[in-house]
Design a protein around this motif. Sequence first.
Motif, PDB file in Angstrom:
ATOM      1  N   MET A 144     -20.961  -5.789  38.303  1.00 25.41           N
ATOM      2  CA  MET A 144     -19.564  -6.177  38.232  1.00 25.41           C
ATOM      3  C   MET A 144     -19.283  -6.737  36.848  1.00 25.41           C
ATOM      4  O   MET A 144     -19.935  -7.672  36.408  1.00 25.41           O
ATOM      5  N   PHE A 145     -18.356  -6.167  36.144  1.00 27.28           N
ATOM      6  CA  PHE A 145     -17.945  -6.621  34.825  1.00 27.28           C
ATOM      7  C   PHE A 145     -16.736  -7.523  34.992  1.00 27.28           C
ATOM      8  O   PHE A 145     -15.804  -7.192  35.711  1.00 27.28           O
ATOM      9  N   ALA A 146     -16.721  -8.662  34.359  1.00 24.58           N
ATOM     10  CA  ALA A 146     -15.578  -9.575  34.449  1.00 24.58           C
ATOM     11  C   ALA A 146     -15.064  -9.857  33.051  1.00 24.58           C
ATOM     12  O   ALA A 146     -15.823 -10.185  32.145  1.00 24.58           O
ATOM     13  N   LEU A 147     -13.748  -9.716  32.875  1.00 21.90           N
ATOM     14  CA  LEU A 147     -13.091  -9.985  31.605  1.00 21.90           C
ATOM     15  C   LEU A 147     -12.264 -11.239  31.776  1.00 21.90           C
ATOM     16  O   LEU A 147     -11.402 -11.313  32.638  1.00 21.90           O
ATOM     17  N   ALA A 207      -8.227   0.103  17.520  1.00 24.63           N
ATOM     18  CA  ALA A 207      -9.576   0.496  17.918  1.00 24.63           C
ATOM     19  C   ALA A 207      -9.516   1.197  19.265  1.00 24.63           C
ATOM     20  O   ALA A 207      -8.447   1.386  19.832  1.00 24.63           O
ATOM     21  N   THR A 208     -10.681   1.554  19.781  1.00 24.16           N
ATOM     22  CA  THR A 208     -10.772   2.196  21.094  1.00 24.16           C
ATOM     23  C   THR A 208     -11.624   1.342  22.014  1.00 24.16           C
ATOM     24  O   THR A 208     -12.712   0.912  21.633  1.00 24.16           O
ATOM     25  N   LEU A 209     -11.120   1.098  23.211  1.00 27.61           N
ATOM     26  CA  LEU A 209     -11.859   0.400  24.258  1.00 27.61           C
ATOM     27  C   LEU A 209     -12.101   1.383  25.383  1.00 27.61           C
ATOM     28  O   LEU A 209     -11.150   1.953  25.927  1.00 27.61           O
ATOM     29  N   LEU A 210     -13.357   1.629  25.734  1.00 29.16           N
ATOM     30  CA  LEU A 210     -13.727   2.512  26.828  1.00 29.16           C
ATOM     31  C   LEU A 210     -14.108   1.652  28.026  1.00 29.16           C
ATOM     32  O   LEU A 210     -15.026   0.833  27.931  1.00 29.16           O
ATOM     33  N   ILE A 211     -13.399   1.825  29.123  1.00 26.81           N
ATOM     34  CA  ILE A 211     -13.713   1.153  30.387  1.00 26.81           C
ATOM     35  C   ILE A 211     -14.238   2.245  31.307  1.00 26.81           C
ATOM     36  O   ILE A 211     -13.504   3.174  31.646  1.00 26.81           O
ATOM     37  N   SER A 212     -15.519   2.160  31.689  1.00 23.02           N
ATOM     38  CA  SER A 212     -16.097   3.250  32.469  1.00 23.02           C
ATOM     39  C   SER A 212     -17.071   2.708  33.508  1.00 23.02           C
ATOM     40  O   SER A 212     -17.388   1.523  33.527  1.00 23.02           O
ATOM     41  N   GLY A 213     -17.527   3.597  34.353  1.00 22.32           N
ATOM     42  CA  GLY A 213     -18.490   3.249  35.381  1.00 22.32           C
ATOM     43  C   GLY A 213     -17.865   3.256  36.756  1.00 22.32           C
ATOM     44  O   GLY A 213     -16.651   3.379  36.922  1.00 22.32           O
ATOM     45  N   ASP A 214     -18.727   3.103  37.757  1.00 24.91           N
ATOM     46  CA  ASP A 214     -18.288   3.214  39.139  1.00 24.91           C
ATOM     47  C   ASP A 214     -18.091   1.873  39.840  1.00 24.91           C
ATOM     48  O   ASP A 214     -17.631   1.837  40.966  1.00 24.91           O
ATOM     49  N   GLY A 251     -14.317   6.848  35.096  1.00 25.46           N
ATOM     50  CA  GLY A 251     -15.190   6.483  36.198  1.00 25.46           C
ATOM     51  C   GLY A 251     -14.380   6.115  37.426  1.00 25.46           C
ATOM     52  O   GLY A 251     -13.151   6.105  37.407  1.00 25.46           O
ATOM     53  N   SER A 252     -15.060   5.777  38.497  1.00 20.95           N
ATOM     54  CA  SER A 252     -14.365   5.485  39.753  1.00 20.95           C
ATOM     55  C   SER A 252     -14.163   3.986  39.991  1.00 20.95           C
ATOM     56  O   SER A 252     -13.619   3.598  41.015  1.00 20.95           O
ATOM     57  N   GLY A 253     -14.581   3.145  39.067  1.00 23.86           N
ATOM     58  CA  GLY A 253     -14.448   1.701  39.234  1.00 23.86           C
ATOM     59  C   GLY A 253     -13.014   1.226  39.048  1.00 23.86           C
ATOM     60  O   GLY A 253     -12.368   1.519  38.043  1.00 23.86           O
TER      61      GLY A 253
END
Length: 184
Positions: free
Chosen positions: A1-4, A13-20, A40-42
């Motif tokens: 689990m990623f928490a911002l 710039a470029t921000l890639l948010i990825s993963g399930d 991704g599906s997350g």
Amino acid sequence: MFALAGSALVSGATLLISGDEAKRMQNVVLANEGTVAWQGSGALERYAEGWAQSALIDNRGTFRIENDAGLGTNAASYGEFISINNAGTLVKAGGTATTTLGGALVNMGLVDVQTGTIAAVSVDQKGQLKVASGAALQLGSGTFRNGSQTDVATGAVVNLNGSFTFEPTAGLSVASEGQWNYVG
């Protein structure tokens, strides 16, 4: 689990948010002036440990939805969602199913549905909504402001499923065989 948590600025710039796995936004403003690509599906979720915490995506660049995951739809934590202020380009360019926006969408830029469906709980439409052939836009309630423009291509569908206000010079263009359904 990623928490911002806190504030995040993506400037040029470029921000890639990825993963399930789900990504949580806690008491944060994601201020985008570059490009965000969400893959991704997350899901992107608002997470709170108290009532006074919020999450906002302030898009002045390009925010690309390249999936069918939900954005701000988990209201289990204190019943609030992620809101979006869009003064740039919000585009659904991937996935063939539905991406649900659980919070308010304030659009002063371009919302471009190229594939699949965007379902928004509410909209304050001041900019441009564009729905491509084979794509769909579902809105729960809102206001179409003077000077706004909605373009529905042949084979595209817009469903309005609640209470809406249309100001006198709000623009609407529906191509032949495009659909505009209003069930208020």
